[in-house]
Scaffold this active site. Structure first.
Site, PDB file in Angstrom:
ATOM      1  N   CYS A  98      46.558  36.707  41.189  1.00 43.72           N
ATOM      2  CA  CYS A  98      46.628  35.235  41.231  1.00 43.72           C
ATOM      3  C   CYS A  98      47.357  34.726  42.469  1.00 43.72           C
ATOM      4  CB  CYS A  98      47.301  34.705  39.971  1.00 43.72           C
ATOM      5  SG  CYS A  98      46.360  35.095  38.498  1.00 43.72           S
TER       6      CYS A  98
ATOM      7  N   HIS B  34      50.626  27.516  40.534  1.00 43.30           N
ATOM      8  CA  HIS B  34      49.515  28.293  39.977  1.00 43.30           C
ATOM      9  C   HIS B  34      49.264  27.780  38.558  1.00 43.30           C
ATOM     10  CE1 HIS B  34      46.898  31.372  38.711  1.00 43.30           C
ATOM     11  NE2 HIS B  34      47.775  32.056  38.011  1.00 43.30           N
TER      12      HIS B  34
ATOM     13  N   ASN C 210      42.699  28.918  34.061  1.00 43.43           N
ATOM     14  CA  ASN C 210      43.361  29.705  35.097  1.00 43.43           C
ATOM     15  C   ASN C 210      42.291  30.351  35.971  1.00 43.43           C
ATOM     16  OD1 ASN C 210      44.661  31.682  36.581  1.00 43.43           O
ATOM     17  ND2 ASN C 210      46.006  32.332  34.920  1.00 43.43           N
TER      18      ASN C 210
END
Ligand code: COA
Length: 320
Positions: A113, A247, A277
């Protein structure tokens, strides 16, 4: 020595939307559970004919257009992804061919990520060292291709998409600092098994596994710490930051980092409800959204941060 400045942003989300309700018929889950625990309402899912590089291409072209830069001027392409089209060539090479940039440095960064933040950090170093003048940094993920749709602890959380920025050498202020870090001791808390090794086993595929609760605890601690470290490195205080782009892993993590920064939520760019996500794509997708809807204005200071499997984490403090 030049600064590295973000001069254009772009993004792409696949057309197909899967809502929380859509999962109720295939899994023991509910819209209420997913929204309450994560802040997610829906996610975009790639079509069969699409790939990570095809999403990256659209995002990159949007960023090039916003920057007023022609693809032929690009001398560095970095794609942050954990879901490449192929093991090799890199998605960056496939993208280079699609964009028609001509010869240039092109490679992928696999930092889960944090792939986009890592890419931005590497491009910053390249440009400051004189190794590149105009770079494309992309975060792009086809997460739906590594989901086990029988595992309710992961498949309801992740979505697909791509975000891109053009970063140019400039005498003006731009990227103030980038910070990258990792700790491999957490390798078993969040991972995708290796499809090359595992394909020798009958029917084995590459799937994501996440021990969400353990990840959550380290993520909150680490992201709060990195916010302090980033500001300290720049001799800045919390009130100097105009926008936080976190994030988009979990709204509860985002809320606690914002609280730590004493940042009102209307100064935090949040896309998780609509996008889920999207791993390496989540920060550049959110950045592009807030630039295009006029929230983030030139000259404002933006703090971006990410955390993912490894663990690997990073931040970037940027004057837009
Ligand atoms: N629907 C319904 N119940 C679910 C579920 C779902 N989709 N997923 C898990 N559950 C259940 C669990 O099985 C567990 O049941 P049990 O108590 O009977 O064992 C219960 O809900 C609680 O699970 P837990 O994992 O403790 O929930 P949580 O509050 O930690 O939320 C996450 C799970 C994944 C949303 C959360 O831990 C998280 O966001 N983690 C961090 C993710 C992250 O930051 N990743 C890094 C970057 S990618």
């Amino acid at each position: 020595m030049f600064n590295a400045r973000i001069t254009g942003t772009g993004s792409y989300l696949p057309e197909k939307i899967v809502s929380n309700k859509d999962f109720e018929s295939i899994l023991d889950t509910s819209d209420e559970w997913i929204y309450a625990r994560t802040g997610i309402k829906q996610r975009h899912v790639i079509a069969p004919h699409e790939t990570t590089s095809s999403m990256a291409e659209i995002a990159a072209n949007n960023a090039l257009q916003a920057a007023g830069v022609d693809a032929s001027e690009i001398d560095l392409i970095i794609v942050g992804t954990s879901t490449p089209d192929r093991v090799f060539p890199s998605t960056a090479c496939l993208l280079q061919n699609k964009l028609g940039t001509g010869d240039c440095v092109a490679f992928d960064v696999q930092a889960a990520c944090s792939g986009f933040i890592y890419g931005l950090g590497i491009a910053n170093q390249f440009i400051k060292a004189g190794g590149a003048k105009k770079a494309l940094i992309i975060g792009a993920e086809a997460n739906s291709r590594i989901m086990n749709y029988e595992d309710r602890t992961t498949c309801v959380i992740f979505g697909d998409g791509a975000g891109a920025v053009v970063v140019e050498a400039s005498e003006e202020t731009g990227i103030l600092s980038t910070h990258m870090n990792s700790d491999g001791q957490y390798q078993d808390l969040l991972y995708v098994n290796n499809p090359i090794k595992d394909q020798k086993q009958d029917g084995a595929q590459a799937y994501m596994t996440m021990h969400g609760n353990d990840v959550y605890k380290v993520a909150v601690k680490t992201l709060s710490r990195i916010v302090d470290e980033t500001l300290e490195a720049n001799g800045m205080v919390k009130s100097d930051v105009d926008w936080l782009i976190p994030h988009q892993a979990n709204i509860r993590i985002i809320n606690s980092v914002a609280k730590k920064l004493k940042m009102p939520m209307d100064k935090v760019v949040v896309t998780i409800a609509e996008q889920g996500n999207t791993s390496a794509a989540s920060v550049p997708l959110a950045l592009d959204k807030a630039v295009r809807d006029g929230r983030i204005k030139p000259g404002e200071t933006v703090l971006m941060e990410a955390f993912g499997g490894g663990f690997v984490w990073g931040s970037a403090l940027v004057t837009m």
